[in-house]
Design an enzyme around this catalytic site. Structure first.
Site, short mmCIF file in Angstrom:
data_model
loop_
_atom_site.label_atom_id
_atom_site.label_comp_id
_atom_site.label_asym_id
_atom_site.label_seq_id
_atom_site.Cartn_x
_atom_site.Cartn_y
_atom_site.Cartn_z
N GLU A 53 0.87 -1.18 0.00
CA GLU A 53 0.00 0.00 0.00
C GLU A 53 0.91 1.23 0.00
OE1 GLU A 53 -3.03 2.20 3.15
OE2 GLU A 53 -2.61 0.06 3.39
N ASP A 64 -4.37 9.78 9.85
CA ASP A 64 -3.03 9.32 10.18
C ASP A 64 -2.46 9.99 11.41
OD1 ASP A 64 -2.57 7.47 7.98
OD2 ASP A 64 -2.71 9.23 6.70
#
Length: 256
Positions: A53, A64
């Site tokens: 990924e 994140d």
């Protein structure tokens, strides 16, 4: 008949899971820690993972934690862009299936039809777009479908059961089962309630299920064995690359 790119993802994950092992989906931020080493780092990560990924750097990576925020900021400072990533990927095709993890704005700016065409040419098999709700995904899904590219859906421990069934029914490649509320990076415990949630997602899914957010070590991977088809390793791997360490031995150690 040729295999669709999105089916390459699920085929690899199922094959690994069928052996009783846990597939590894390895995340790296494109161009981090050094832009000129991107293809070298990618090849090293791909050698130890089942699927890679690749994170597209973005100014506001809302899902994140600090590690990936930092990597995204520094990659952007080096001039890394979605167009550059696709150009680099096209230079060195890999056998390992590749996904791009991107927030929506860079994809909109690129243009969905051009994105799907260039992604296919670059060997990308699909996309994860954490800030794109299912109800607003039709245009991107249609562009990706023309080329057999996956649009992976995400579910969480607080997603209602009917919504989980809806997302699992439409997800392609795999279902991304987030292990916690919050952002990436924090190490997560694996209590019985989480295993029950993951088993429920797996029962609803037509494609493999991979657990992500907070997976940092072998103990967690072992605890998840048999409950998911794969695990997504993100912040811990980004930190390893940041330290200049080789990813393949570390990824191998996660499997045991």
């Amino acid at each position: 008949m040729s295999v669709l790119p999105r089916d390459r993802i699920s085929t690899v994950l199922r094959a690994r899971s069928a052996t009783g092992d846990v597939a590894l989906v390895a995340f790296m931020t494109a161009g981090y820690p050094r832009k000129e080493k991107f293809r070298e780092h990618l090849a090293a990560v791909a050698a130890g993972a089942d699927v890679v990924e690749i994170g597209v750097p973005f100014t506001d990576p809302m899902a994140d934690g600090v590690t990936i925020q930092r990597s995204s900021r520094e990659a952007l400072a080096q001039g890394v862009s979605l167009r550059w990533i696709l150009q680099e990927l096209a230079k060195s095709p890999l056998a390992t299936p590749l996904l791009l993890m991107s927030y929506l704005n860079p994809l909109l700016s690129y243009g969905f039809d051009a994105l799907a065409t260039d992604a296919l040419r670059a060997g990308v098999c699909g996309f994860i777009v954490p800030d794109l709700p299912l109800e607003e995904s039709a245009a991107l899904r249609a562009a990706l479908d023309k080329h057999g590219l996956a649009l992976v859906q995400m579910v969480t421990p607080v997603t209602p059961a009917d919504r989980i069934r809806q997302l699992c029914a439409i997800s392609q490649g795999f279902v991304y089962a987030v292990t916690m509320t919050g952002t990436t990076g924090k190490s997560v415990a694996v209590p019985a309630e989480m295993l029950a949630y993951l088993q429920g997602v797996r029962a609803a899914a037509k494609v493999p299920v991979c657990a992500g957010f907070g997976i940092r070590g072998r103990e967690q991977v072992e605890r998840l064995r048999g409950h998911v088809d794969g695990v997504i390793i993100g912040s811990a791997l980004v930190e390893l690359l940041e330290r200049g360490e080789a990813p393949q031995p570390w990824l191998a150690a996660l499997r045991g």
